[in-house]
Design a protein around this motif. Structure first.
Motif, PDB file in Angstrom:
ATOM      1  N   GLN A 264     -10.368  44.863  82.570  1.00  0.00           N
ATOM      2  CA  GLN A 264     -10.162  46.168  83.176  1.00  0.00           C
ATOM      3  C   GLN A 264     -11.296  46.407  84.162  1.00  0.00           C
TER       4      GLN A 264
ATOM      5  N   THR B 228      -7.021  50.861  92.609  1.00  0.00           N
ATOM      6  CA  THR B 228      -6.100  51.399  93.620  1.00  0.00           C
ATOM      7  C   THR B 228      -6.698  52.622  94.294  1.00  0.00           C
TER       8      THR B 228
ATOM      9  N   ILE C 187       2.050  48.791  92.717  1.00  0.00           N
ATOM     10  CA  ILE C 187       1.958  49.680  91.557  1.00  0.00           C
ATOM     11  C   ILE C 187       3.297  49.653  90.829  1.00  0.00           C
ATOM     12  N   LYS C 188       3.310  49.191  89.603  1.00  0.00           N
ATOM     13  CA  LYS C 188       4.553  49.063  88.838  1.00  0.00           C
ATOM     14  C   LYS C 188       4.930  50.351  88.120  1.00  0.00           C
ATOM     15  N   ASP C 189       3.933  51.130  87.719  1.00  0.00           N
ATOM     16  CA  ASP C 189       4.195  52.364  86.983  1.00  0.00           C
ATOM     17  C   ASP C 189       4.719  53.436  87.943  1.00  0.00           C
ATOM     18  N   HIS C 190       5.936  53.927  87.704  1.00  0.00           N
ATOM     19  CA  HIS C 190       6.569  54.868  88.634  1.00  0.00           C
ATOM     20  C   HIS C 190       5.840  56.210  88.690  1.00  0.00           C
ATOM     21  N   VAL C 191       5.358  56.688  87.550  1.00  0.00           N
ATOM     22  CA  VAL C 191       4.643  57.962  87.527  1.00  0.00           C
ATOM     23  C   VAL C 191       3.352  57.854  88.326  1.00  0.00           C
ATOM     24  N   LEU C 192       2.628  56.752  88.127  1.00  0.00           N
ATOM     25  CA  LEU C 192       1.384  56.529  88.853  1.00  0.00           C
ATOM     26  C   LEU C 192       1.639  56.384  90.350  1.00  0.00           C
ATOM     27  N   LYS C 193       2.697  55.662  90.702  1.00  0.00           N
ATOM     28  CA  LYS C 193       3.029  55.493  92.120  1.00  0.00           C
ATOM     29  C   LYS C 193       3.339  56.839  92.760  1.00  0.00           C
ATOM     30  N   GLU C 194       4.102  57.677  92.055  1.00  0.00           N
ATOM     31  CA  GLU C 194       4.447  59.005  92.583  1.00  0.00           C
ATOM     32  C   GLU C 194       3.195  59.843  92.805  1.00  0.00           C
ATOM     33  N   GLU C 195       2.238  59.727  91.884  1.00  0.00           N
ATOM     34  CA  GLU C 195       0.988  60.481  92.011  1.00  0.00           C
ATOM     35  C   GLU C 195       0.239  60.069  93.278  1.00  0.00           C
TER      36      GLU C 195
END
Length: 616
Positions: free
Chosen positions: A335, A370, A403-411
């Motif tokens: 990480q 990111t 970015i694979k996580d949709h919530v994170l991408k939207e943010e």
């Protein structure tokens, strides 16, 4: 007798290089308690940890089943092997080629002896430098420098700091008196030779010396810092058989226990950054000895840490190095966070000026990779100009697409939209175009590689084609639906005659196509289609497609595009059926089906292949 003695020396080296905590933690989850580590015993079932690993003694003991031993015994019990096999496993783990000293070749014996002599040279040189810093009058300037930098005597001793006297032959003479030849000293990298002359001289002169150790604490190289304006400011040992800078991290031998305990490492650039960090209480700090981080350093760090905070200097080189490190650490399974230091400061400055609280505040505010990357891009261009926005989008699209996580991408998209004063939909449109183009490039490259490496690899080529066809199918279905939405009634009527709903392989596009199939689109304009739709998912899809309607120069080019999309969808559907029938054919042949059944299947496959002829 000599062979057995050397065998024992190699066994001891294997024991020393395989830290028992490292070895056991690869298969047992250990928690630190004081100086020791505890975990669930691997040799019997238990719910409460009774298995204890003693770091200082390099032994383990279970208070439940009373199993105990050293690192060799652990491998023997865990892997169910004898001592010889355990020795081989542990030797391979640390890269030691295990050869019986009685059967060793003269060349291998010579190599081992050379390694031992090089290690001795560095240990003796370290003691020489330490003595010059501590007691010699020549070390006064170095001592004053360390006091000025607030480095205490405790830190000086812990890191074995030294001083190279301002003489051409100080170390050379000392090591020759210890019995080392000029050739050995030249090979150690501590002594240099004048061109075309049989004259040798010290590599390090009038410099503060930082010994570089391997993870076990053996001195393998040195770094030297000038105390005046001489160039270069820092000078390192050259790479030799026992030292490659990309394989080691400065201070890891001292910081590894703190790193293992905290499960986190703070990575800085240089020697003084580590010393100052340690001085102010950051004991899990190490240095990459410059900005050229390597995969091998990341893999080494992974043995002790789960997370790394990179705290490189706040200059251009430091920022670029942090960027390069993102992929390296992620590939190693670590990480990662990146700390941004105050402008014009390095960790050494930060520690001396603000102490541990100041440094810890910077570490607490460290960014995810990111966030850091986007922040750096926004700092390079003006976000209030059209040109600046275009540059920012060009740089940020590859980052967002990963970015694979949709919530994170939207943010991230929403934050970027506010910064650029555009709608999130505009960013998503550019992101979709980028993703499609990238996928096409990737597929083309995959196909190229398959052709280059697998001239006879029919199955691999077919797999690549299958992947490409799937992507082309989705694009064709989407673009066909866009054309339908441009002029709903006549286009829908034509497409219904040419295709069936089942030929839409993508479920979301099949859902929209079915809705269009069943709706009365007479006298409905493009912008009115979504208004007559009650299904929120379909309505959203329609609006997204309407935002990206293609431009055609004339009716003829639009008609050609329409036929192309229909052909691609039909071919894709038929290819899927052909694949299914071929699999059925193989199964029937294996199960001894009749000749009539086999013939019928072959006819179906042939008919589907005939249908795949492209419209002229």
């Amino acid at each position: 007798m000599k062979g057995r003695l050397e065998d024992e020396q190699i066994k001891e080296e294997i024991r020393q290089r395989n830290d028992i905590v490292d070895v056991i933690s690869e298969s047992v989850s250990l928690i630190r308690r004081g100086k020791n580590y505890v975990g669930l015993c691997p040799f019997h079932q238990e719910k409460t940890p009774s298995f204890t690993v003693y770091s200082e003694q390099q032994r383990y003991y279970c208070f439940g089943c009373e199993e105990s031993g050293d690192v060799f015994k652990f491998i023997m019990e865990k892997e169910r092997v004898d001592f010889k096999e355990a020795l081989q496993i542990l030797a391979a783990r640390v890269g030691i080629q295990l050869v019986s000293q009685e059967r060793i070749t003269p060349e291998e014996r010579q190599r081992q002896e050379k390694t031992r002599r090089l290690q001795d040279i560095h240990e003796i040189a370290c003691c020489f430098f330490q003595e010059n810093l501590t007691n010699a009058s020549e070390g006064d300037a170095s001592r004053r420098y360390l006091i000025k930098r607030s480095i205490t005597e405790e830190i000086v001793q812990k890191f074995r700091l030294g001083f190279a006297p301002n003489r051409w032959d100080g170390l050379l003479t000392y090591l020759q008196q210890k019995g080392f030849t000029s050739e050995e000293l030249l090979e150690s990298g501590l002594i240099s030779k004048k061109n075309n002359r049989n004259t040798y001289y010290d590599r390090f002169r009038n410099r503060l010396i930082f010994p570089i150790c391997d993870v076990l604490g053996k001195v393998i190289a040195f770094g030297g810092r000038v105390l005046d304006d001489e160039i270069p400011k820092y000078l390192n040992s050259p790479e030799i058989s026992i030292f490659s800078k990309g394989n080691h991290l400065y201070g890891l031998n001292i910081a590894k226990e703190a790193i293992r305990h905290q499960k986190r490492a703070v990575l800085v650039e240089g020697y003084m950054d580590v010393l100052s960090g340690f001085q102010c209480g950051i004991t899990n700090i190490i240095a990459s000895m410059g900005t050229a981080l390597t995969d091998r350093q990341a893999a080494l760090l992974k043995r002790y840490a789960q997370e790394v905070i990179v705290a490189y200097d706040a200059d251009g080189a430091g920022m670029k190095a942090a960027q390069r490190g993102i992929e390296i650490f992620q590939n190693a399974g670590l990480q990662l966070k990146i700390a941004i230091l105050p402008k014009g400061m390095d960790p050494d400055d930060l520690c001396r000026q603000y102490g541990i609280k100041g440094f810890e505040n910077v570490l607490k505010r460290a960014y995810l990779p990111t966030t850091y990357q986007i922040k750096q891009i926004l700092g390079q261009f003006k976000s209030d100009t059209i040109e600046g926005k275009m540059h920012i989008m060009h740089e940020v699209l590859p980052i967002l697409s990963n970015i694979k996580d949709h919530v994170l991408k939207e943010e991230y998209v929403n934050k970027l939209a506010r910064r650029l004063e555009v709608t999130p939909q505009a960013i998503y449109k550019d992101l979709e175009k980028y993703s499609i183009n990238s996928q096409e490039k990737r597929l083309n490259m995959d196909e190229f590689r398959q052709k280059r490496h697998n001239n006879n690899g029919f199955s691999k080529k077919k797999q690549s084609n299958s992947l490409r066809n799937t992507s082309m199918q989705e694009i064709a279905q989407k673009d066909l639906l866009r054309i339908i939405l441009m002029n709903p009634e006549p286009m829908m009527a034509f497409v219904k005659r040419e295709l069936s709903i089942e030929e839409f392989s993508d479920s979301k596009y099949r859902k929209l196509a079915l809705w269009l199939w069943e709706k009365d689109l007479k006298n409905i304009e493009a912008e009115q289609v979504s208004q007559i739709c009650d299904d929120s998912d379909i309505r959203t899809m329609i609006n997204d497609l309407l935002l990206q309607l293609p431009y055609y120069e004339n009716e003829k080019t639009r008609e050609k595009a329409l036929f192309d999309y229909i052909d691609k969808i039909r071919i894709g559907s038929n290819d899927k059926k052909i694949k299914e029938k071929r699999e059925e054919l193989v199964t029937k042949e294996r199960n001894g089906a009749s000749e009539e059944e086999i013939t019928n299947l072959l006819l179906v496959i042939q008919e589907l292949q005939n249908k795949n002829k492209i419209r002229n």
